[in-house]
Design an enzyme around this catalytic site. Structure first.
Site, PDB file in Angstrom:
ATOM      1  N   SER A 164       0.874  -1.158  -0.040  1.00  0.00           N
ATOM      2  CA  SER A 164      -0.028  -0.269   0.039  1.00  0.00           C
ATOM      3  C   SER A 164       0.978   1.264   0.140  1.00  0.00           C
ATOM      4  O   SER A 164       2.012   1.220   0.579  1.00  0.00           O
ATOM      5  CB  SER A 164      -0.977   0.018   1.299  1.00  0.00           C
ATOM      6  OG  SER A 164      -1.527   1.248   1.518  1.00  0.00           O
ATOM      7  N   TYR A 177      -1.088  -0.696  10.434  1.00  0.00           N
ATOM      8  CA  TYR A 177      -1.349  -1.154   8.857  1.00  0.00           C
ATOM      9  C   TYR A 177      -0.174  -0.765   8.114  1.00  0.00           C
ATOM     10  O   TYR A 177       0.438  -1.377   7.389  1.00  0.00           O
ATOM     11  CB  TYR A 177      -2.698  -0.708   8.340  1.00  0.00           C
ATOM     12  CG  TYR A 177      -2.847  -0.564   6.982  1.00  0.00           C
ATOM     13  CD1 TYR A 177      -3.394  -1.913   6.680  1.00  0.00           C
ATOM     14  CD2 TYR A 177      -2.698   0.346   5.982  1.00  0.00           C
ATOM     15  CE1 TYR A 177      -3.754  -2.398   5.151  1.00  0.00           C
ATOM     16  CE2 TYR A 177      -2.903   0.133   4.792  1.00  0.00           C
ATOM     17  CZ  TYR A 177      -3.380  -1.227   4.156  1.00  0.00           C
ATOM     18  OH  TYR A 177      -3.562  -1.476   2.808  1.00  0.00           O
ATOM     19  N   LYS A 181       2.718  -2.872   6.020  1.00  0.00           N
ATOM     20  CA  LYS A 181       2.883  -2.450   4.313  1.00  0.00           C
ATOM     21  C   LYS A 181       4.289  -1.970   4.119  1.00  0.00           C
ATOM     22  O   LYS A 181       5.115  -2.640   3.024  1.00  0.00           O
ATOM     23  CB  LYS A 181       1.966  -1.695   3.572  1.00  0.00           C
ATOM     24  CG  LYS A 181       0.452  -2.013   3.933  1.00  0.00           C
ATOM     25  CD  LYS A 181       0.203  -3.408   3.057  1.00  0.00           C
ATOM     26  CE  LYS A 181      -1.260  -3.842   3.258  1.00  0.00           C
ATOM     27  NZ  LYS A 181      -1.328  -5.193   2.546  1.00  0.00           N
TER      28      LYS A 181
END
Ligand SMILES: NC(=O)c1ccc[n+]([C@@H]2O[C@H](COP(=O)([O-])OP(=O)(O)OC[C@H]3O[C@@H](n4cnc5c(N)ncnc54)[C@H](OP(=O)(O)O)[C@@H]3O)[C@@H](O)[C@H]2O)c1
Length: 279
Positions: A164, A177, A181
């Site tokens: 991401s 998160y 990534k």
């Protein structure tokens, strides 16, 4: 005929290849399954919801190009599930695996101060540990595919991770998160170097905002007004001023799997409408 000895048709073909794509029942993963299968790849996919997979298989069964896709339920956060998934994929794909796409992932919007040890462990296991362990499990199969390819074709086996832009830029409440990534980006580079000698290419696609239901699949209950405001603020920072579509990620994944990409390894490519290069 190109310098590599392959014709243009061969360099832009995936016919006869096999792939395991995680998280293929929805969103970006479903688009990747459909894109690869459309190029003649035999695909096995997974998701946690067996009902969603069965619904996909029913829809895919009506399309001759997609009818050979197979699926099994799996929670990629669970080590035993990952082992069973790769064994099942091997069986379904006739003992051959050319391509692994680590796509399954979840998001979490939570202030760092409110994040629990369980939140942290769950997201790490789902997004990062799964990608590493599935790459480990796939490695011997990818080596077999290289050995089986005529002339030890260097472009035969590859892994594509889906990270991401959160691995490059920082958003409030996305710290864990984004850490998963960012680590996937570096894992891509590290495995690419370690496995170059094995003729296994490892690349990564880092999407910006893409039109999927990831918040819902991740169990988040977002206030629709807050979500809309966040989306508008994000789009204002995207030079192309629009959200991406799952197919726009899938096409890049398919390219990275092709012999045409045979000299590309260890790269993290953003597909984000220019979000990460804008001032
Ligand atoms: N959408 C975006 O804006 C965006 C942006 C950047 C990066 N990404 C990344 O792109 C990938 C795909 O996201 P998406 O937006 O397509 O999400 P999505 O629409 O929610 O689809 C996620 C897929 O993964 C499966 N999945 C989720 N958790 C799983 C688990 N623990 N085990 C097995 N399967 C699991 C889901 O099925 P089940 O729910 O049934 O398990 C579903 O098939 C993710 O890695 C995400 O981080 C998305």
């Amino acid at each position: 005929m190109a310098a590599s000895g392959r014709s243009r048709e061969e360099r832009w073909s995936l016919a006869g290849k096999t792939a395991l794509v995680t998280g293929g029942s929805k969103g970006i993963g479903r688009a990747i399954v459909e894109e690869l299968a459309g190029f003649g790849v035999r695909v096995h996919t997974c998701a946690r919801s067996d009902a969603d997979l069965q619904e996909c298989l029913r829809r895919w069964g009506a399309d001759a190009r997609l009818a050979r896709v197979t699926a099994s339920a799996c929670d990629v956060a669970v080590r035993g599930d990952r082992e069973r998934l790769v064994a099942r994929a091997r069986e379904e794909l006739g003992g051959r695996l050319d391509i692994l796409v680590n796509n399954a992932g979840q998001t979490m919007f939570r202030a760092a101060t409110e994040t629990t040890a369980e939140d942290y462990a769950r997201l790490m296991a789902t997004n990062l540990e799964s990608s590493f362990h599935l790459a480990q499990l796939a490695h011997p199969l990818l080596l077999e595919a290289v050995a089986a390819a005529s002339g030890g074709d260097a472009s035969t086996s590859c892994i594509v991770n889906i990270s991401s832009i959160g691995g490059f830029v920082s958003y409030p409440t996305l710290s864990v998160y984004s850490a998963t990534k960012g680590a996937m980006n570096q894992l891509t580079r590290s495995l690419a170097v370690e496995w170059a000698k094995d003729k296994v290419r490892v690349n990564c696609v880092a999407p910006g905002g893409v039109r999927t239901d990831i918040a819902n699949s991740s169990g988040l209950k977002l206030d629709p007004e807050v979500s809309l405001k966040l989306a508008e603020a994000e789009m204002a920072r995207v030079p192309m001023h629009r959200i991406g579509e799952p197919e726009e990620i899938a096409s890049l994944v398919a390219f990275l799997c092709m012999p045409a990409a045979s000299y590309i390894t260890g790269q993290v490519i953003c597909a984000d409408g220019g979000r990460t290069i804008a001032a």
